[in-house]
Design a protein around this motif. Structure first.
Motif, mmCIF file in Angstrom:
data_model
loop_
_atom_site.group_PDB
_atom_site.id
_atom_site.type_symbol
_atom_site.label_atom_id
_atom_site.label_comp_id
_atom_site.label_asym_id
_atom_site.label_seq_id
_atom_site.Cartn_x
_atom_site.Cartn_y
_atom_site.Cartn_z
ATOM 1 N N LEU A 293 32.996 19.644 45.494
ATOM 2 C CA LEU A 293 33.500 21.014 45.388
ATOM 3 C C LEU A 293 34.791 21.223 46.172
ATOM 4 O O LEU A 293 35.732 21.881 45.697
ATOM 5 N N LYS A 294 34.851 20.663 47.379
ATOM 6 C CA LYS A 294 36.038 20.847 48.201
ATOM 7 C C LYS A 294 37.266 20.223 47.525
ATOM 8 O O LYS A 294 38.346 20.819 47.474
ATOM 9 N N LEU A 295 37.092 19.011 46.974
ATOM 10 C CA LEU A 295 38.181 18.349 46.261
ATOM 11 C C LEU A 295 38.564 19.146 45.010
ATOM 12 O O LEU A 295 39.747 19.274 44.683
ATOM 13 N N SER A 296 37.563 19.691 44.332
ATOM 14 C CA SER A 296 37.826 20.485 43.118
ATOM 15 C C SER A 296 38.644 21.732 43.446
ATOM 16 O O SER A 296 39.507 22.145 42.667
ATOM 17 N N ALA A 297 38.363 22.341 44.618
ATOM 18 C CA ALA A 297 39.129 23.522 45.032
ATOM 19 C C ALA A 297 40.584 23.142 45.293
ATOM 20 O O ALA A 297 41.515 23.855 44.903
ATOM 21 N N GLU A 298 40.786 22.003 45.950
ATOM 22 C CA GLU A 298 42.151 21.552 46.250
ATOM 23 C C GLU A 298 42.905 21.198 44.971
ATOM 24 O O GLU A 298 44.114 21.410 44.877
ATOM 25 N N CYS A 299 42.168 20.689 43.978
ATOM 26 C CA CYS A 299 42.797 20.283 42.718
ATOM 27 C C CYS A 299 42.809 21.393 41.672
ATOM 28 O O CYS A 299 43.222 21.164 40.525
ATOM 29 N N GLN A 300 42.305 22.572 42.066
ATOM 30 C CA GLN A 300 42.249 23.724 41.148
ATOM 31 C C GLN A 300 41.457 23.400 39.880
ATOM 32 O O GLN A 300 41.851 23.765 38.766
ATOM 33 N N ASN A 301 40.338 22.683 40.056
ATOM 34 C CA ASN A 301 39.494 22.337 38.914
ATOM 35 C C ASN A 301 38.592 23.535 38.588
ATOM 36 O O ASN A 301 37.457 23.638 39.039
ATOM 37 N N HIS A 302 39.112 24.457 37.795
ATOM 38 C CA HIS A 302 38.438 25.721 37.518
ATOM 39 C C HIS A 302 37.083 25.536 36.840
ATOM 40 O O HIS A 302 36.106 26.189 37.201
ATOM 41 N N ILE A 303 37.053 24.661 35.830
ATOM 42 C CA ILE A 303 35.818 24.510 35.052
ATOM 43 C C ILE A 303 34.691 23.960 35.918
ATOM 44 O O ILE A 303 33.555 24.435 35.858
ATOM 45 N N PHE A 304 34.993 22.990 36.735
ATOM 46 C CA PHE A 304 33.976 22.380 37.600
ATOM 47 C C PHE A 304 33.400 23.423 38.567
ATOM 48 O O PHE A 304 32.187 23.527 38.733
ATOM 49 N N ILE A 305 34.284 24.211 39.188
ATOM 50 C CA ILE A 305 33.820 25.241 40.133
ATOM 51 C C ILE A 305 33.031 26.317 39.402
ATOM 52 O O ILE A 305 32.003 26.795 39.889
ATOM 53 N N TRP A 306 33.498 26.697 38.215
ATOM 54 C CA TRP A 306 32.816 27.719 37.417
ATOM 55 C C TRP A 306 31.385 27.291 37.093
ATOM 56 O O TRP A 306 30.436 28.058 37.281
ATOM 57 N N GLN A 307 31.213 26.054 36.631
ATOM 58 C CA GLN A 307 29.871 25.586 36.271
ATOM 59 C C GLN A 307 28.988 25.423 37.518
ATOM 60 O O GLN A 307 27.783 25.694 37.461
ATOM 61 N N THR A 308 29.564 25.008 38.620
ATOM 62 C CA THR A 308 28.794 24.887 39.860
ATOM 63 C C THR A 308 28.316 26.258 40.317
ATOM 64 O O THR A 308 27.172 26.426 40.748
ATOM 65 N N LEU B 174 33.538 30.229 26.540
ATOM 66 C CA LEU B 174 33.558 30.399 27.984
ATOM 67 C C LEU B 174 34.318 31.665 28.344
ATOM 68 O O LEU B 174 35.524 31.652 28.487
ATOM 69 N N LEU B 175 33.575 32.752 28.473
ATOM 70 C CA LEU B 175 34.209 34.043 28.738
ATOM 71 C C LEU B 175 34.236 34.389 30.219
ATOM 72 O O LEU B 175 34.676 35.458 30.593
ATOM 73 N N TYR B 176 33.757 33.521 31.039
ATOM 74 C CA TYR B 176 33.588 33.849 32.446
ATOM 75 C C TYR B 176 34.929 34.076 33.148
ATOM 76 O O TYR B 176 35.881 33.344 32.952
ATOM 77 N N GLY B 177 35.001 35.116 33.950
ATOM 78 C CA GLY B 177 36.197 35.392 34.745
ATOM 79 C C GLY B 177 35.842 35.480 36.218
ATOM 80 O O GLY B 177 34.783 35.959 36.579
ATOM 81 N N LEU B 178 36.730 35.025 37.060
ATOM 82 C CA LEU B 178 36.444 35.042 38.489
ATOM 83 C C LEU B 178 36.207 36.444 39.003
ATOM 84 O O LEU B 178 35.498 36.651 39.976
ATOM 85 N N ALA B 179 36.826 37.434 38.390
ATOM 86 C CA ALA B 179 36.673 38.800 38.874
ATOM 87 C C ALA B 179 35.446 39.484 38.285
ATOM 88 O O ALA B 179 35.234 40.663 38.493
ATOM 89 N N SER B 180 34.646 38.742 37.541
ATOM 90 C CA SER B 180 33.487 39.378 36.911
ATOM 91 C C SER B 180 32.461 39.831 37.922
ATOM 92 O O SER B 180 31.653 40.698 37.650
ATOM 93 N N GLY B 181 32.474 39.257 39.118
ATOM 94 C CA GLY B 181 31.615 39.740 40.199
ATOM 95 C C GLY B 181 30.143 39.603 39.915
ATOM 96 O O GLY B 181 29.379 40.550 40.107
ATOM 97 N N VAL B 182 29.711 38.431 39.463
ATOM 98 C CA VAL B 182 28.308 38.244 39.116
ATOM 99 C C VAL B 182 27.386 38.647 40.257
ATOM 100 O O VAL B 182 26.358 39.265 40.055
ATOM 101 N N ALA B 183 27.774 38.318 41.468
ATOM 102 C CA ALA B 183 26.874 38.553 42.603
ATOM 103 C C ALA B 183 27.213 39.810 43.387
ATOM 104 O O ALA B 183 26.597 40.081 44.403
#
Length: 611
Positions: A88-103, A245-254
């Motif tokens: 996850l940390k490497l994915s954040a540095e690499c801006q791997n959006h899909i990986f972080i989204w699924q995690t 894949l309609l998910y958006g970071l601002a969707s505020g799931v939690a």
């Protein structure tokens, strides 16, 4: 869930959720997990929407409860999440959006499942669900016994180590929320939990080394009040057909999960805006408070409380004593400013109380501040709007004042701080008043509100205790504050006379009818006389220690001198009335002498004509 779900109402029929909760075991290496975790639907942002989510998924969760002993699919899902977090940390540095989204989605499902599992089973049963394997019903292997502990450790690592970016904001919120859910077992037990599984892992196991780092991170999350990414910051472009894949970071799931998982609407009405402005800060604060209030284990003190009790300012270069475990340093100025700004929420007020009560470093720092009005004014505003707050918030604000007024330096300094145009104080226009006089006005107003509405003896006692703490240091009391002290005594006097009259009438009535039980007027009279005694002691303390600094109070007492007449001969008050009468009598003589020396001034009126 899965890529073809876009509405909460569709979840019970979702093929991926059916497979997760069904009778077929799914290997952690199965491509199914990528399909399951590629879901999106309008995120719940209120307790009503969260209730809908719970109702929609309860059948799936119960099916998983029934089938998981044979399939071990819950454990497989957790292993999928754990394996992903390692990158996850490497994915954040690499801006791997899909990986972080699924995690994030994996953690969201785990959190939803955990909530139902914790509601419906004991901790022992829950632990078994983490150890089941797919080989045969009820079997498990030794290498999976600590899966629950591994998940807890992983969450702590995620909270403390993953950098806070736009693409990691939601998973950080979800990690904190999941820990709150883990610790919600106490909600379903009448007795205090001291030997729970979560206690065992958090206080003794592999999680213990993360104690100070976790507490520090949660405090900094509260301090920073980071807002979620703005609407439109999507991981992937939305598809026009509503699928994919309609998910958006601002969707505020939690965003709204805390209302269901923890307080459930118990908090202040005015807190809603602050909760929405920074979900991460709000959730972090809630987790911090839960951790701080975990009961000590039988053979181990709560390490999170130890960390909160002992942390120091970053500017403090003195070494930590070796006897203090889990110690760390944090910027006290930033923490102080955040506490001043966030007192509209009862959880922030509870944090302030916790720190003042338990951390001597924080208490010393705050009492030494030259801008204490920034902290005291929000607390006074809570008490002033008592009818809009829940009782817990009011009590905490009052106890904070009690803690502060135990310090003589504080009691002196608040009378030196001059305030102008207090807009929220509506009874009277206060163009200029000291912080000390304003504090007296608000506390007296709280007492009067309590006398007419809630009639809570505990609230009375604490309000009067705060005034008593301050009384020896009263300085240059505002004319209106002095009048309110005397008018409160007048109100108590009238109440005393009314109860006394009712008691007398009841006693007379009981002579003719011995069958009618008497109301307990003696107890009521006792309580009122106790409060009157405290008020007289407050006045006496002020006159004894700072008579010449408070002419407005003396004038107010002289103007209402008849009010005290009945108490001069009362056996319970004779001694203290003599103490009060002595300086007042001297002042009265002085005023009369002054009136004789002024040509044309009427005799005997003195300055009391102003009142």
């Amino acid at each position: 869930m899965g890529s073809n779900s876009s509405r909460i109402g569709d979840l019970p029929k979702n093929e991926y959720l059916k497979k997760l909760s069904g009778t077929e075991s799914v290997s952690e290496n199965d491509p199914f997990w990528n399909q399951l975790l590629s879901f999106s639907f309008p995120a719940p942002t209120s307790s009503t929407e969260l209730k809908l989510l719970e109702e929609a998924t309860i059948s799936v969760c119960r099916s998983l409860v029934e089938n998981n002993p044979r399939t071990g699919n819950l454990g497989a899902l957790i292993k999928v999440f754990l394996s992903r977090t390692k990158e996850l940390k490497l994915s954040a540095e690499c801006q791997n959006h899909i990986f972080i989204w699924q995690t994030h989605n994996a953690l969201f499902i785990i959190c939803c499942l955990l909530k139902v599992f914790i509601c419906e089973m004991s901790e022992e049963e829950l632990q078994l669900h983490f150890t089941y394997e797919e080989k045969s019903p009820g079997s498990y292997s030794s290498d999976s016994e600590d899966l629950l502990e591994e998940l807890l450790c992983c969450l702590m690592q995620l909270i403390t180590d993953i950098p806070l970016l736009d693409i990691t904001y939601e998973i950080s919120v979800e990690a904190v929320s999941t820990m709150v859910v883990f610790l919600s077992c106490q909600l379903f037990h009448k007795e205090v939990l001291r030997q729970s599984i979560s206690h065992k892992y958090l206080m003794r196991g592999r999680c213990l080394p993360y104690t100070s780092k976790l507490v520090k991170t949660l405090l900094y999350n509260f301090i920073r009040q980071e807002k979620p990414p703005p609407p439109g910051t999507h991981v992937l472009p939305q598809q026009s057909d509503g699928g994919g894949l309609l998910y958006g970071l601002a969707s505020g799931v939690a965003t709204g999960l805390w209302t269901v998982f923890t307080l459930g609407g118990v908090g202040s009405k005015v807190a809603a805006a602050s909760e929405l402005s920074s979900p991460l800060a709000n959730q972090s604060l809630l987790l911090l408070l839960v951790l701080a209030n975990l009961t000590d284990a039988a053979d181990a003190p709560n390490p999170y409380r130890q960390a909160i009790m002992s942390f120091k300012n970053t500017q403090d270069s003195s070494p930590f004593p070796s006897s203090i475990p889990h110690a760390f340093q944090i910027n006290f100025n930033s923490l102080y400013m955040a506490l001043c700004e966030q007192q509209t929420s009862d959880q922030a007020t509870l944090l302030l109380y916790t720190l003042l009560h338990q951390n001597s470093n924080i208490r010393t720092y705050m009492l030494a501040r030259t801008d204490m009005e920034n902290l005291v004014l929000p607390i006074l505003e809570i008490l002033y709007h008592v009818e809009e707050r829940n009782s817990h918030h009011v009590y905490m604000a009052l106890i904070i004042l009690l803690i502060l007024t135990e310090d003589d330096g504080f009691n002196r300094s608040i009378h030196e701080v001059m305030l102008k145009n207090i807009t929220w104080y509506s009874e009277r226009v206060l163009t200029e008043i000291s912080l000390g006089s304003l504090l007296i006005l608000v506390v007296i107003r709280t007492i009067q509100y309590n006398m007419t509405r809630t009639r809570d003896k505990y609230l009375h006692t604490n309000c009067l205790a705060a005034l008593a703490n301050m009384s020896a240091q009263f300085r240059s009391l505002h004319q209106y504050a002095a009048q309110r002290i005397v008018s409160l005594f007048s109100l108590l006097s009238k109440k005393h006379n009314k109860v006394l009259e009712q008691a007398t009438q009841s006693l007379r009535g009981s002579l003719s009818s011995s069958d009618v039980p008497l109301p307990d007027y003696a107890q009521d009279l006792n309580v009122i006389e106790e409060v009157i005694r405290m008020m007289l002691e407050i006045i006496n303390s002020c006159l004894t220690n700072s008579l010449h600094h408070n002419p407005n109070l003396v004038y107010a007492l002289l103007y209402k001198r008849d009010l005290f007449e009945q108490f001069r001969t009362h056996p319970s008050f004779q001694d203290i009335m003599q103490n009060i009468d002595l300086p007042c009598h001297g002042m009265s003589k002085g005023l009369e002498a002054m009136s004789h020396s002024v040509p044309g001034h009427p005799r005997g009126t003195g300055h009391s004509a102003e009142f």
